[in-house]
Scaffold this active site. Structure first.
Site, mmCIF file in Angstrom:
data_model
loop_
_atom_site.group_PDB
_atom_site.id
_atom_site.type_symbol
_atom_site.label_atom_id
_atom_site.label_comp_id
_atom_site.label_asym_id
_atom_site.label_seq_id
_atom_site.Cartn_x
_atom_site.Cartn_y
_atom_site.Cartn_z
ATOM 1 N N GLY A 29 1.000 -0.964 0.084
ATOM 2 C CA GLY A 29 0.138 0.134 -0.012
ATOM 3 C C GLY A 29 1.001 1.355 0.317
ATOM 4 N N ILE B 261 -0.498 6.880 4.195
ATOM 5 C CA ILE B 261 0.798 6.654 4.541
ATOM 6 C C ILE B 261 2.029 6.237 4.001
ATOM 7 C CG2 ILE B 261 1.306 4.741 6.837
ATOM 8 C CD1 ILE B 261 -2.218 6.256 7.977
ATOM 9 N N GLY B 262 1.809 5.360 3.137
ATOM 10 C CA GLY B 262 2.966 4.486 3.067
ATOM 11 C C GLY B 262 4.298 5.415 1.300
ATOM 12 N N ASN C 12 -3.881 15.228 -2.059
ATOM 13 C CA ASN C 12 -3.594 15.932 -0.706
ATOM 14 C C ASN C 12 -2.369 15.508 0.303
ATOM 15 O OD1 ASN C 12 -4.898 14.382 -0.150
ATOM 16 N ND2 ASN C 12 -6.308 15.752 1.029
ATOM 17 N N ARG C 13 -2.272 14.452 -0.534
ATOM 18 C CA ARG C 13 -1.782 13.768 1.157
ATOM 19 C C ARG C 13 -0.569 12.500 0.660
ATOM 20 N NH1 ARG C 13 -6.610 11.611 -0.231
ATOM 21 N NH2 ARG C 13 -6.750 9.479 0.266
ATOM 22 N N LYS D 1 1.184 3.964 -9.236
ATOM 23 C CA LYS D 1 1.166 3.872 -7.838
ATOM 24 C C LYS D 1 2.516 3.745 -7.668
ATOM 25 C CE LYS D 1 -2.760 5.723 -5.408
ATOM 26 N NZ LYS D 1 -3.415 5.353 -4.064
ATOM 27 N N ASP E 271 -6.205 0.339 3.746
ATOM 28 C CA ASP E 271 -7.417 1.243 4.765
ATOM 29 C C ASP E 271 -8.466 0.020 5.136
ATOM 30 O OD1 ASP E 271 -7.913 1.183 2.044
ATOM 31 O OD2 ASP E 271 -8.103 3.575 1.880
ATOM 32 N N CYS F 251 -13.420 -16.108 7.444
ATOM 33 C CA CYS F 251 -11.879 -15.777 7.360
ATOM 34 C C CYS F 251 -11.662 -17.620 6.903
ATOM 35 C CB CYS F 251 -11.619 -16.238 8.701
ATOM 36 S SG CYS F 251 -10.023 -14.804 8.577
#
Ligand SMILES: [Zn+2]
Length: 334
Positions: free
Chosen positions: A30, A34-35, A64-65, A78, A121, A178
């Protein structure tokens, strides 16, 4: 520029070992908000190899981030652009990029890592990478954010509780099947990804990314303890809270990895139930636990000796911080 000069300031830190960092391989799953920060910090700090796993393309609303991406990058991969930018920051680092979903990446890649970092996320995404980290027995650092709130969890195999152990996953998420490596999970994740976008600001991604990169460096350098093992950050109040989590014996992911002895708790017959509750709260990081023996709560003011308990009494500890009760054996001593 010599390595010595590039890393000279961090090498002034007691316990720093640049050679250890240079031998390390980090997998970053990711490379969004944050990455971007985690990758930038680790590459600047001089790790050996970075493997980026990210299938997404860059959108205007990311800019923006997600500070590795610029206006001209919109529409591109990316993973590819992040690798390019990170190589500019530090050309000495080996950087591989994989433009695929993490579920499609071979286990042998994950086995290469010294630390796996998940900047994901969704709960389902975190659960998946958690089960992979447990499978390959590698430390995992998870982080996420929502508006001005963020969280970080450090998971060390066979030492700390894993993501699946923790009581903080909403019940409706835990209720989902799961099957970490099954088709069903992939489908679940795709459905969740179509949900509306989450509120996100660069300040939070830099703070949480900073925490995660720091924990990674500490693990690689063998410096200090981890954050024991869930950190919650509230940016509006500038408050960090460390929430100690308990391993779950019944955890579907790591439960079998632990050779869990029966949890035994030594109790003096002269202490009160309240004294015992206080010790249980401190030991397990609980708020206001209740003790249940044979379906009844122990009366808090009474002394243990007044309760007529056998020398080894099975009790259940209930608390609002626990998804389900902890079973303990109270060893009552005169
Ligand atoms: Zn677990």
């Amino acid at each position: 520029m010599s390595d010595e000069e590039r890393y000279s300031r961090q090498q002034l830190i007691p316990g720093w070992n640049q050679e250890k960092l240079e031998k390390s391989t980090i997998i970053l799953v990711g490379v969004g908000a944050i990455g971007s920060y985690v990758g930038t910090i680790l590459v600047s700090s001089g790790i050996g190899k970075l493997i980026l796993i990210e299938y997404d393309t860059i959108e205007i609303s990311n800019l923006n981030r997600q500070l590795l991406y610029h206006a001209k990058d919109v529409g591109k991969s990316k993973a590819e652009i992040a690798a390019k930018k990170l190589r500019l920051i530090n050309p000495d680092i080996e950087i591989d990029w994989i433009n695929k979903k993490m579920e499609e990446v071979s286990v042998t890649i994950y086995e290469e890592a010294d630390v796996i970092i998940g900047c994901l996320d969704t709960f389902i995404g975190r659960r998946w990478i958690n089960s992979m980290a447990a499978r390959v027995q590698k430390p995992l650092i998870l982080g996420g954010m929502f508006a001005f709130l963020g969280d970080v969890q450090v998971i060390i195999p066979e030492v700390t509780p894993c993501f699946e152990c923790q009581p903080l996953i909403p019940d409706e998420e835990l209720a989902q099947a799961c099957t970490p490596f099954g088709e069903e999970r992939k489908k679940d994740r795709e459905e969740i990804e179509e949900e509306p976008p989450l509120p996100a600001v660069a300040t939070l991604s830099s703070i949480i990314g900073g925490f995660m990169a720091q924990e990674t460096l500490k693990i690689l350098l063998g410096l200090g303890s981890n954050i024991e093992n869930y950190l919650f950050y509230d940016g509006l109040n500038n408050a960090t809270t460390i929430i100690p989590l308990a391993k779950s014996e019944d955890c579907p992911v790591c439960g079998e990895l632990y050779d869990l002895e029966q949890i035994e708790f030594i109790v003096s017959s002269t202490e009160t139930v309240n004294d015992l509750i206080l010790r249980l709260a401190l030991t397990y990081g609980l708020e206001k636990p209740d003790i249940m023996v044979q379906g009844r709560f122990l009366d808090t003011e009474k002394k243990i000796s007044e309760k007529n308990l056998s020398a080894k009494t099975v009790a259940f500890i209930l608390d609002k911080n626990l998804a389900k009760p902890i079973k303990v054996v109270l060893q009552i001593q005169e």
